[in-house]
Design an enzyme around this catalytic site. Structure first.
Site, PDB file in Angstrom:
ATOM      1  N   GLU A  34      -7.412  -3.191   1.698  1.00 26.65           N
ATOM      2  CA  GLU A  34      -7.567  -3.937   2.940  1.00 26.65           C
ATOM      3  C   GLU A  34      -7.872  -3.007   4.112  1.00 26.65           C
ATOM      4  OE1 GLU A  34      -4.971  -7.941   2.288  1.00 26.65           O
ATOM      5  OE2 GLU A  34      -3.826  -6.080   2.433  1.00 26.65           O
TER       6      GLU A  34
ATOM      7  N   GLU B 163      -1.730  -7.649  -5.619  1.00 24.00           N
ATOM      8  CA  GLU B 163      -0.521  -8.280  -5.093  1.00 24.00           C
ATOM      9  C   GLU B 163       0.000  -9.398  -5.988  1.00 24.00           C
ATOM     10  OE1 GLU B 163      -2.213  -6.379  -1.353  1.00 24.00           O
ATOM     11  OE2 GLU B 163      -2.969  -7.215  -3.230  1.00 24.00           O
TER      12      GLU B 163
END
Length: 254
Positions: A109, A129
């Site tokens: 990210e 995740e």
């Protein structure tokens, strides 16, 4: 506070290096704080034209330090720090991610927050995740469909799998793939090409391109994603995923 972000500037290119190599540059509060300070420093330095973000020890960043999270360490020092975090706001000057090794979770990210990505051929990208019962709320889930085909973005979001630099280049996310270890040099070369243009025009062009998405999607996406993520957090899977990760990491260390 221990220095976990290194800063150097040469030939109008500032190189900001995340420096926690023993944990693959996992993001704890200190690294997040110092990274923000370094990027603001580069952005305000009139002698810097382009900024390169990279990681030490052969990896870019493996995401948030989950052990620090389990200890209760906050991700940000304050709400103001969270809102000012470059992952949301970027900086005025062009920012290039120079990626080697792992570029995962929050690390991916961070790379997606940059304007351009140059990667070594051994780099691996992913949003794992979901494997740990978490949700990628650092911008990845709404930035990926903006930067690559929808179904490819969904594949990464739902499987948590890692993909190569070459695959990311084929999807248009990575702009250039270099020999292993050559990402910073490749980013410097790209920076020189950018700096051969008029600085004001470069800054204006970046601002307009970024705001094309901000106005349409990202301005509302930060808060809009939270109810969905909270459902996952409340399920109990989040804590179990963190505990399982910590247990495996402890065995590996021993």
């Amino acid at each position: 506070m221990e220095s976990v972000v290194h800063y150097e500037s040469e030939d109008a290119v500032a190189v900001v290096t995340m420096h926690r190599p023993r944990v693959m540059n996992a993001i704890d509060l200190a690294l997040r704080t110092q990274l923000q300070e370094a990027l603001v420093r580069a952005d305000s330095d009139p002698g810097v034209g382009v900024v390169v973000l990279t990681g030490a020890g052969g990896n870019f960043c493996a995401g948030r330090d989950l052990k620090a999270a389990l200890r209760g360490e906050p991700a940000f020092a304050s709400r103001d720090a969270q809102l000012a975090w470059f992952n949301r706001t970027s900086i005025v000057k062009p920012l290039i991610a120079a990626v080697e090794g792992y570029c995962l979770a929050g690390g991916f990210e961070l790379a997606l927050s940059c304007d351009l990505i140059v990667a070594g051929s051994g780099a691996q990208f992913g949003l794992p995740e979901v494997v740990h019962g978490q949700v990628a709320i650092g911008g990845g889930l709404f930035r990926l469909p903006q930067r690559m085909p929808y179904h490819a973005a969904m594949r990464l979001a739902l499987t948590g799998e890692r993909v190569s630099a070459e695959q990311m280049q084929s999807w248009g996310v990575v702009g250039r793939v270099c020999e292993p270890g050559g990402a910073v040099a490749g980013a410097r070369e790209l920076a020189r090409r950018i700096m051969s243009n008029a600085p004001a025009a470069v800054r204006a062009s970046k601002a307009i391109v970024r705001r094309t998405h901000d106005f349409v999607t990202e301005a509302n996406a930060w808060e809009a994603q939270l109810p969905f993520a909270q459902q996952a957090q409340d399920s109990g899977e989040s804590r179990r995923g963190l505990e399982a990760f910590a247990a495996r990491s402890g065995k590996d260390a021993s």
